[in-house]
Design an enzyme around this catalytic site. Structure first.
Site, PDB file in Angstrom:
ATOM      1  N   ASP A  71       3.791  13.012  16.003  1.00  0.00           N
ATOM      2  CA  ASP A  71       3.983  12.853  14.559  1.00  0.00           C
ATOM      3  C   ASP A  71       2.653  12.955  13.812  1.00  0.00           C
ATOM      4  O   ASP A  71       2.367  12.166  12.910  1.00  0.00           O
ATOM      5  CB  ASP A  71       4.659  11.518  14.253  1.00  0.00           C
ATOM      6  CG  ASP A  71       5.283  11.496  12.851  1.00  0.00           C
ATOM      7  OD1 ASP A  71       5.534  12.590  12.297  1.00  0.00           O
ATOM      8  OD2 ASP A  71       5.507  10.401  12.317  1.00  0.00           O
TER       9      ASP A  71
ATOM     10  N   LYS B 144       1.982  -3.375   8.925  1.00  0.00           N
ATOM     11  CA  LYS B 144       3.194  -2.562   8.917  1.00  0.00           C
ATOM     12  C   LYS B 144       4.368  -3.470   9.263  1.00  0.00           C
ATOM     13  O   LYS B 144       4.360  -4.147  10.289  1.00  0.00           O
ATOM     14  CB  LYS B 144       3.077  -1.433   9.935  1.00  0.00           C
ATOM     15  CG  LYS B 144       2.091  -0.357   9.551  1.00  0.00           C
ATOM     16  CD  LYS B 144       1.874   0.657  10.668  1.00  0.00           C
ATOM     17  CE  LYS B 144       3.128   1.377  11.032  1.00  0.00           C
ATOM     18  NZ  LYS B 144       2.894   2.445  12.039  1.00  0.00           N
TER      19      LYS B 144
ATOM     20  N   GLY C  55       6.209   4.097   5.055  1.00  0.00           N
ATOM     21  CA  GLY C  55       6.399   5.217   5.962  1.00  0.00           C
ATOM     22  C   GLY C  55       7.695   5.087   6.721  1.00  0.00           C
ATOM     23  O   GLY C  55       8.583   4.307   6.357  1.00  0.00           O
ATOM     24  N   GLY C  56       7.810   5.852   7.813  1.00  0.00           N
ATOM     25  CA  GLY C  56       9.034   5.831   8.599  1.00  0.00           C
ATOM     26  C   GLY C  56       9.279   4.491   9.251  1.00  0.00           C
ATOM     27  O   GLY C  56      10.430   4.097   9.480  1.00  0.00           O
ATOM     28  N   PHE C  57       8.227   3.748   9.567  1.00  0.00           N
ATOM     29  CA  PHE C  57       8.359   2.445  10.218  1.00  0.00           C
ATOM     30  C   PHE C  57       8.831   1.403   9.207  1.00  0.00           C
ATOM     31  O   PHE C  57       9.641   0.526   9.515  1.00  0.00           O
ATOM     32  CB  PHE C  57       7.000   2.059  10.807  1.00  0.00           C
ATOM     33  CG  PHE C  57       7.019   0.807  11.640  1.00  0.00           C
ATOM     34  CD1 PHE C  57       7.130   0.882  13.022  1.00  0.00           C
ATOM     35  CD2 PHE C  57       6.895  -0.444  11.057  1.00  0.00           C
ATOM     36  CE1 PHE C  57       7.126  -0.268  13.794  1.00  0.00           C
ATOM     37  CE2 PHE C  57       6.908  -1.601  11.816  1.00  0.00           C
ATOM     38  CZ  PHE C  57       7.023  -1.507  13.203  1.00  0.00           C
TER      39      PHE C  57
ATOM     40  N   PRO D  26       7.469  -0.622   5.133  1.00  0.00           N
ATOM     41  CA  PRO D  26       6.387  -0.794   4.166  1.00  0.00           C
ATOM     42  C   PRO D  26       5.093  -1.261   4.835  1.00  0.00           C
ATOM     43  O   PRO D  26       5.107  -1.877   5.897  1.00  0.00           O
ATOM     44  CB  PRO D  26       6.934  -1.874   3.216  1.00  0.00           C
ATOM     45  CG  PRO D  26       7.930  -2.626   4.038  1.00  0.00           C
ATOM     46  CD  PRO D  26       8.539  -1.622   4.970  1.00  0.00           C
ATOM     47  N   VAL D  27       3.965  -0.942   4.174  1.00  0.00           N
ATOM     48  CA  VAL D  27       2.643  -1.336   4.649  1.00  0.00           C
ATOM     49  C   VAL D  27       1.984  -2.167   3.559  1.00  0.00           C
ATOM     50  O   VAL D  27       1.983  -1.780   2.382  1.00  0.00           O
ATOM     51  CB  VAL D  27       1.770  -0.108   4.981  1.00  0.00           C
ATOM     52  CG1 VAL D  27       0.411  -0.555   5.516  1.00  0.00           C
ATOM     53  CG2 VAL D  27       2.473   0.797   5.993  1.00  0.00           C
TER      54      VAL D  27
ATOM     55  N   LEU E  63       0.810  -1.210   0.000  1.00  0.00           N
ATOM     56  CA  LEU E  63       0.000   0.000   0.000  1.00  0.00           C
ATOM     57  C   LEU E  63       0.844   1.260   0.000  1.00  0.00           C
ATOM     58  O   LEU E  63       0.425   2.310  -0.468  1.00  0.00           O
ATOM     59  CB  LEU E  63      -0.918   0.021   1.232  1.00  0.00           C
ATOM     60  CG  LEU E  63      -1.941  -1.097   1.340  1.00  0.00           C
ATOM     61  CD1 LEU E  63      -2.640  -1.048   2.690  1.00  0.00           C
ATOM     62  CD2 LEU E  63      -2.950  -1.005   0.208  1.00  0.00           C
ATOM     63  N   GLY E  64       2.038   1.196   0.559  1.00  0.00           N
ATOM     64  CA  GLY E  64       2.901   2.368   0.649  1.00  0.00           C
ATOM     65  C   GLY E  64       4.022   2.101   1.632  1.00  0.00           C
ATOM     66  O   GLY E  64       4.252   0.964   2.059  1.00  0.00           O
TER      67      GLY E  64
END
Length: 812
Positions: free
Chosen positions: A626, A529, A510-512, A514-515, A507-508
């Site tokens: 955040d 996540k 982020g900082g953590f 991939p999702v 899906l995308g």
């Protein structure tokens, strides 16, 4: 001589008596009671008190066809408050209100007329419209009140159904409870203004049937070749922020009505003098395929097929077992993920009722080729079609979500063009493309093998190094933590749910890390996540997020379903949000045009309530640290849900501020004090203010900085100070907004982004301000990013992770 005068008087009485009973108008001071009626000049309609059958136990005041038997009622005033006896009267009270009074003079029903006329009259027009107007005026614009504005179950020629794109309010047909009880029933027929306006039938709030969008001739879902022989449909007319629909007769000799029955079916009738009965022209729904979304998403319904539900080409049943047992509610999903480039193509689905247009975008000036190009360039676009089918077709209609409620029609239908991956185009592909794909695939496999060997060597090296350096959290650590009570999933379960973390499920990122989208064995959709080795976050942030969100329950916070820890793997499993993140919509030129102001204000208010819960109403006092548009997820109803608690911190009851040497956050949302190494609940208020201004403007804060050397906060302050707030508002909103509400939100956004934390409101104050329950103080000049970084002696570059004095900034 005297006898002749008496004879003349008697003759005059006989001559005028029937005319008194046939009046179409009553004036102020006059009344209508008992068996007295008003009759339209044409003699078509009659208005008065009536009852059903031979019973006089319940009396209503209404309008019906005068010369049609049995009586056909087209409008009822006191439909929910029938009179118990015949001692009742209709009159024009105080020159302004039309009222029905019972035997003791109590008001049973009244119009909502507020204006006062100099010489008011009540008149039954030839159209069947009962109006209050000035005696000497015939213009419809001068009507003070009219029954056509308050329809019952019947739509007459000249009557219009109206809906507001701003408030969502509408005039609708509402069913009777049964054929002998005109009280408001559960069914409604109205124009839904979300996306491209369309006519729908609902049961309460449940959508049962779509008559469809307007295709230039009629509603796409109930086409009839005979309609245009009798009616001139004015269709759905867009007037500013309002939408309306109605029809006129092609011949004055025609008697017609549309009705919403007590069983939830919309029907069109013509009166036949030959048979002295009503002849049915069309009805909807008429068969199983008319039941809303009976085949689920991305499927077509055809009553001539067995079974009548079938997945669109390029799609497969979401659950084959359920599909084979004739349970189609789960619908279909793509067999092959789109490439989101020119390799994707379109397959034509001919002669169908177009899908639900509530999440569509349209442009009346584009042609079909331009429409195709726009859909191809937008990765989120799923299908396109002509807006209007007249003269070979015109206009552009795009879909950006699952295709729902489509069926094959024998005539009057439209062609739909569904986007599919290149591999689904079959013979439409060419040999060069196939050869290129084959060569590319072989090269890709070799590269993947090489990368896999390198990654395996690197991970083994890191694992050996970390044994003496870093503690790795295990399932046991999570289970033994008394603050954490969530399910622990096996890695194999999540791997299977995400198709082994397939790129097509991604899906995308982020900082953590991939999702991925996944589906559990029970059919539940999830978002996973996965902690990346390259992430700036690690086990500490992972456990922090698990511990925090496991104990938080609020409608505006994302729900954590569980977690997974196995070897080096760290997984967080959340509920899946179908509309993904706010930034995915608000900063997209096409998608943002679908997000009208009412939804944007709903999102702003929902975020505010979620942050207020974190700060004051949960059992823990939490600073998120955040908040940003990409961390605001949207469910199917566009309700916002705050996510990503990896950087959040718990505050004590008496603790006002926290200190840190490791400042984290995202550029464009970080408050000035965070840069200096301190944070508090007011840091979240700052981030919230940035989000509010971005939602109103439709542009990113830092995008403003890079394009104009001026951040969004600075620009907002400038137009506010110059009393030009309209220049800040997203152009895609058009006129579909309440300006006072938008200006209030700009004002609140500026208050939230003040330089000094003490000048910002707390979130309880923000919620009160949004609800209009608290006065707004005058904002000062806000914190600007050029001030914070422009003169730095460290030559700091925005968007980087370079060090600046005092603190280390981990920006994401």
């Amino acid at each position: 001589m005297e006898s002749s005068k008496v004879l003349l008087l008697v003759s005059l009485l006989f001559y005028f008596t029937p005319r008194l009973n046939a009046l179409d108008t009553i004036s102020a001071g006059q009344s209508l009671k008992g068996s007295e009626t008003l009759i339209s000049q044409s003699g078509t309609f009659e208005a008065g008190f009536f009852s059903f059958g031979d019973s006089n136990s319940f009396l209503y005041f209404g309008v019906w066809y005068k010369n049609i038997s049995p009586r056909t009622v087209v409008w009822v005033a006191n439909r929910d408050t029938p009179l118990g006896n015949s001692s009742c009267v209709l009159q024009l009270k105080n020159g302004r209100k039309l009222v029905i009074l019972d035997s003791i003079g109590a008001t049973i029903w009244s119009s909502n007329l507020s204006a006062t006329a100099k010489k008011p009259v009540v008149q039954l027009l030839q159209s069947g419209n009962l109006v209050v107007k000035e005696a000497n005026s015939s213009a419809a614009a001068n009507f003070l009140w009219q029954s056509f504005d308050y329809p019952g179950d019947t739509l007459l020629p000249g009557m219009r159904l109206r809906s507001s794109k701003v408030s969502g309010q509408n005039t609708s047909l509402t069913s009777w409870r049964n054929t002998q009880d005109p009280a408001i029933g559960p069914y409604s027929f109205f124009i839904d203004t979300h996306g491209l306006p369309q006519a729908v039938i609902t049961y309460g709030r449940t959508l049962l049937f779509r008559a469809g969008s307007w295709n230039g001739y009629f509603f796409a879902g109930i086409p009839s070749q005979t309609l245009n022989k009798y009616f001139n449909f004015t269709g759905i007319v867009l007037t500013g922020t309002n939408v309306s629909y109605g029809y006129e007769l092609l011949s004055s000799s025609i008697i017609s009505r549309f009705i919403l029955t007590s069983t939830g079916i919309v029907q069109s009738f013509l009166w036949s003098d030959q048979t002295e009965s009503w002849q049915l022209l069309l009805a909807g729904p008429v068969d199983q395929c008319d039941n809303y979304a009976i085949c689920g998403a991305n499927a077509n319904c055809d009553v001539n097929n067995t079974p009548f539900c079938d997945c669109l080409h390029g799609f497969i049943p979401k659950s084959l077992e359920k599909w084979n047992s004739l349970n189609w509610s789960g619908g279909c999903v793509r067999r092959t993920k789109l490439e989101c480039d020119s390799r994707d193509g379109f397959l034509k689905v001919p002669s169908v009722k177009l899908p639900n247009t509530s999440h569509s975008w349209f442009n009346v000036k584009m042609n079909l080729k331009q429409c195709e190009n726009m859909c191809l360039k937008n990765c989120s676009c799923t299908a396109y079609a002509n807006l209007d089918i007249r003269d070979g077709g015109s206009g552009c209609l795009l879909w950006f979500s699952d295709i729902v409620d489509m069926r094959t029609l024998p005539y009057g239908a439209q062609d739909l063009y569904v986007k599919v991956a290149a591999s689904e185009l079959g013979h439409k592909g060419n040999k060069k493309l196939l050869a290129g794909i084959l060569a590319g695939s072989i090269s890709l496999i070799l590269v993947i093998i090489l990368i896999g060997v390198v990654i395996l060597w690197w991970r083994m090296k890191l694992k050996k190094k970390d044994k003496n350096k870093t503690k790795i959290w295990s399932h046991t650590d999570v289970r033994e933590n008394e603050d954490i009570d969530i399910p622990i999933f096996d890695f194999s379960t999540i791997a299977k749910a995400t198709n082994h973390f397939s790129i097509s499920n991604k899906l995308g990122e982020g900082g953590f890390g991939p999702v991925y989208k996944g589906t559990l064995t029970n059919g539940q959709d999830i978002a996973v996540k996965r902690l990346s080795n390259n992430s700036g976050q690690g086990s500490e942030e992972f456990l922090n997020e698990v511990a925090l969100i496991a104990n938080l329950q609020h409608r505006n916070l994302v729900k954590l379903i569980g977690c997974c820890i196995q070897d080096d793997e760290r997984l967080l499993i959340y509920e899946f949000m179908i509309n993904r993140s706010l930034d995915n919509i608000i900063f997209d030129q096409i998608k943002s045009s679908l997000l009208h102001w009412t939804q944007r204000f709903q999102i702003i208010s929902g975020i505010a309530r979620g942050v207020l819960y974190l700060h004051e109403d949960s059992r823990l006092r939490i600073v998120h640290r955040d908040l940003k548009t990409s961390n605001i997820l949207l469910d199917e109803h566009m309700n916002p849900k705050i996510s990503d608690f990896g950087l959040a911190r718990i505050f004590g009851v008496d603790e006002a501020e926290g200190k840190t040497k490791r400042v984290v956050g995202t550029f464009g949302y970080i408050s000035p004090e965070c840069i200096r190494g301190s944070f508090s609940v007011k840091s979240d208020v700052f981030s919230f203010g940035v989000i509010v201004l971005e939602i109103i403007c439709g542009k990113k804060n830092m995008e403003f900085f890079h394009n104009y050397n001026l951040d969004l906060l600075c620009y907002a302050w400038r137009v506010w100070s110059e009393e030009k707030p309209l220049e800040l508002i997203d152009e895609s909103l058009g006129d579909s907004m309440a300006l006072s509400e938008v200006f209030r939100c700009i004002h609140i956004g500026l208050l939230c982004v003040q330089e000094r934390p003490e000048d910002r409101p707390d979130m309880s104050g923000v919620v009160l301000m949004l609800n209009g329950e608290k006065s707004l103080p005058i904002p000062k000049e806000p914190a600007f990013y050029p001030q914070q970084f422009g003169s730095s002696s460290n030559n700091y570059e925005l968007g980087s992770t370079n060090e600046i004095s005092v603190t280390q900034l981990d920006a994401r």
